[in-house]
Enzyme design. Structure first.
Site, PDB file in Angstrom:
ATOM      1  N   HIS A 448       0.929  -1.218  -0.029  1.00 40.55           N
ATOM      2  CA  HIS A 448      -0.035   0.022   0.076  1.00 40.55           C
ATOM      3  C   HIS A 448       0.990   1.211  -0.082  1.00 40.55           C
ATOM      4  O   HIS A 448       1.987   1.185   0.354  1.00 40.55           O
ATOM      5  CB  HIS A 448      -1.008   0.031   1.276  1.00 40.55           C
ATOM      6  N   GLU A 449       0.063   2.287  -0.288  1.00 36.88           N
ATOM      7  CA  GLU A 449       0.862   3.651  -0.829  1.00 36.88           C
ATOM      8  C   GLU A 449       1.877   3.692  -1.512  1.00 36.88           C
ATOM      9  O   GLU A 449       2.898   4.302  -1.610  1.00 36.88           O
ATOM     10  CB  GLU A 449       1.375   4.352   0.699  1.00 36.88           C
ATOM     11  N   GLY A 450       1.636   2.959  -2.538  1.00 40.47           N
ATOM     12  CA  GLY A 450       2.526   2.817  -3.671  1.00 40.47           C
ATOM     13  C   GLY A 450       3.493   1.466  -3.536  1.00 40.47           C
ATOM     14  O   GLY A 450       4.158   1.406  -2.600  1.00 40.47           O
TER      15      GLY A 450
END
Length: 598
Positions: A448-450
């Protein structure tokens, strides 16, 4: 109860290395002192141990469920812990005094949050997301939006989320289809579906404030047509209290491998389930200007990326501490060379291979913690610098380091959790011991978050080339300064300095060579390997900084620091060499692989 973090290590990094107290000489932080910093850390550790850690396993075993009426049921301890957290004023930490904050340095606030992330990653996610949400609105929102949403979030009455991904788009934000249509009164009506929204619905607070990416008709294609909207679960009433229900509907919960105590949701915006003011469509309030939403959202995303790195660090760190405790307590086997089979077994820590695994964990988690705090210190440098050049340089350096601060801990502190299980042996693979949950929780962080791959593309494709490589040059000067200081010390520090300087020069030369090919697809084909090589070199820099800070100091703590640095330079930094050679060869294996051959 075992500590979930090392206060001694935090004190070393904050006071002996970064000298965070020096920030109090600047106007922004002049109301603070080492005593206030210590009080915040002490309070955080106390609440984390007493109210977050005790229900970590229980919330994992009893994940939130969706009731027939659409409400969320979860164990009572989550709300109890969060109410205590909010009442302590910890949500207000880094916010400006003008909005009701404590105006603490970000470095101290993140160190404080790390206690909660280590004690209970799931429960800590709610304030973590809320702080990032409120930071964005306080920076880019109007005064009215700050009053309506930021102040209640800082008080703990509202929690916040970020709504980016959609079922069909995933990380490809250019492909989102959520629409926002402007109304005659200046507000917008949103329709669309958002997926993987952490903390997207719950009954923990009076209201939930969603920050939603959507496209306004006529705004253009791709990411340039994205705008950002505040979409509250309940519209603010004239008295500032939550009013009528907005058209935001929970349609399902995702069932996760880890982070089970955090609701992870599928949300429908504007499906007509709720009809605020008599019409379908979720009412949203534009943040800033139309079609600039992604640039605003990056404010929250970049903060969240460093925060994700901290979650990974915290989970790796607590797993390391648990495995050290187990290795010292558990007896098994006898020392090599022992002749008497009836002699008592020795503690696991007496075996060299166990010490290797513990040293690896120590080098990962303590190196990563140093990087996370250093990046946080750069935020404080930007916020309190005496001149624009220093502020600009802090931001530039942070831009380059953010992909590393997010991804390196997500990979290597996860490996620390893997090794913690191994140290525990068969017991580590059972739910009776905590380390298996830490691994499951931490496995989310490379995603998550890239994702890991996206961070590699960001680092090599944007961060080291932006402004004609200005960020890379600035980092180069910082590493060179560390090398020079280490050379003056001599001994092991001088040897490490030579190894770091040589490896870093190869990274800089490689960066230029990759782009000289003239083929972006080829240059970026192995950007993830570039990210890993770059990251390992940065962590080696962090370890050399710690060696310098520990120079001349005696005692077990400092000896442990020096031995962990020795391990990293002997076992970890050499891994960069083969990666650099592979990258320099411009290998086309992945590019030339035909999908039909799988």
């Amino acid at each position: 109860m075992t500590d979930v973090l090392s206060r001694r290590d935090l004190d070393f990094l904050l006071y002996e290395w970064l000298d965070v107290v020096s920030l109090t000489s600047r106007e922004r932080f002049s109301e603070h002192s080492k005593d206030t910093f210590a009080a915040v850390l002490e309070l955080s550790a106390d609440i984390a141990h007493k109210h977050f850690a005790p229900h970590n396993k229980k919330s994992d075993a009893n994940e939130p469920t969706m009731s027939p009426d659409g409400s969320i049921e979860m164990i009572a301890e989550v709300k109890q812990a969060l109410d205590i957290y909010s009442a302590a004023g910890l949500l207000a930490g880094q916010f400006d005094e003008r909005v009701g904050g404590m105006q603490l340095p970000t470095t101290v606030s993140r160190a404080a949050m790390a206690w909660f992330q280590a004690a209970n990653a799931s429960t800590s996610s709610y304030p973590f997301l809320t702080i990032a949400n409120a930071n964005l609105i306080s920076t880019h929102g109007t005064d009215q939006q700050v009053d309506d949403y930021v102040r209640p979030m800082i008080e703990g009455r509202y929690f916040g989320t970020m709504c980016l991904s959609e079922p069909q788009a995933g990380s490809s934000l250019a492909d989102i289809t959520t629409r926002a249509v402007k109304q005659d009164d200046g507000r917008y009506r949103l329709t669309g579906t958002k997926m993987w929204i952490s903390a997207g619905d719950h009954e923990l607070t009076e209201n939930i404030i969603h920050l939603v990416l959507a496209k306004v008709p006529g705004g253009g294609s791709g990411v340039k047509g994205i705008s950002l909207f505040i979409v509250p679960k309940f519209l603010p009433g004239p008295d500032g209290e939550p009013g009528i229900r907005n058209d935001v509907t929970l349609t399902g919960l995702n069932h996760k491998m880890g982070f089970r105590g955090t609701t992870n949701t599928l949300l429908a915006f504007g499906d007509g389930t709720h009809q605020p003011e008599g019409d379908a469509g979720a009412i949203g309030f534009l943040v800033g200007e139309e079609n600039r939403g992604l640039s605003y959202m990056f404010h929250m995303m970049n903060e969240a990326r460093i925060g994700v790195g901290f979650v990974a660090i915290a989970l790796g760190y607590v797993g390391y501490l648990k495995s050290v405790e187990y290795a010292k307590m558990r007896t098994q086997g006898r020392a090599l060379g022992a002749k008497d089979p009836s002699s008592p077994p020795v503690a696991l820590v007496e075996h060299a291979d166990v010490r290797r695994m513990l040293l690896a964990q120590k080098s990962y988690v303590e190196g990563a913690l140093a990087l996370g705090l250093y990046c946080s210190f750069l935020v404080d440098e930007h916020d309190s610098a005496d001149n624009k050049e220093d502020a600009s340089n802090a931001t530039l350096l942070l831009d380059v380091l953010t992909p590393i601060a997010k991804s390196w801990p997500s990979q290597w502190c996860l490996e620390a959790n893997n090794l913690a299980i191994q140290v525990h042996g068969g017991y580590g693979y059972t739910r009776d011991y905590d380390v298996e949950q830490y691994y499951r929780d931490n496995r989310l962080n490379p995603i998550h978050e890239g994702t890991h791959g996206i961070q590699g593309l960001d680092l090599l494709g944007r961060k080291v080339t932006m402004q004609d490589g200005a960020g890379l040059k600035l980092l180069d000067s910082k590493i060179a300064a560390t090398v020079q200081r280490a050379q003056a010390i001599g001994r092991d520090a001088e040897r490490y300095a030579a190894e770091l300087a040589s490896t870093w020069r190869r990274i800089v030369d490689l960066t230029a060579a990759l782009w000289e090919s003239g083929d972006p697809s080829l240059a970026l084909a192995n950007s993830t390997i570039y990210l890993e090589a770059f990251g390992h070199t940065v962590i080696a820099w962090m370890w050399l900084e710690q060696v310098i800070a520990a120079d001349g100091q005696a005692g077990n703590f400092y000896d442990g620091k020096r031995q962990a640095a020795r391990y990293f330079y002997a076992y970890e930094l050499p891994k960069v060499g083969p990666q650099v050679e592979l990258l320099a060869s411009l290998d086309r294996t992945t590019l030339d692989m035909n999908p039909a051959w799988f």
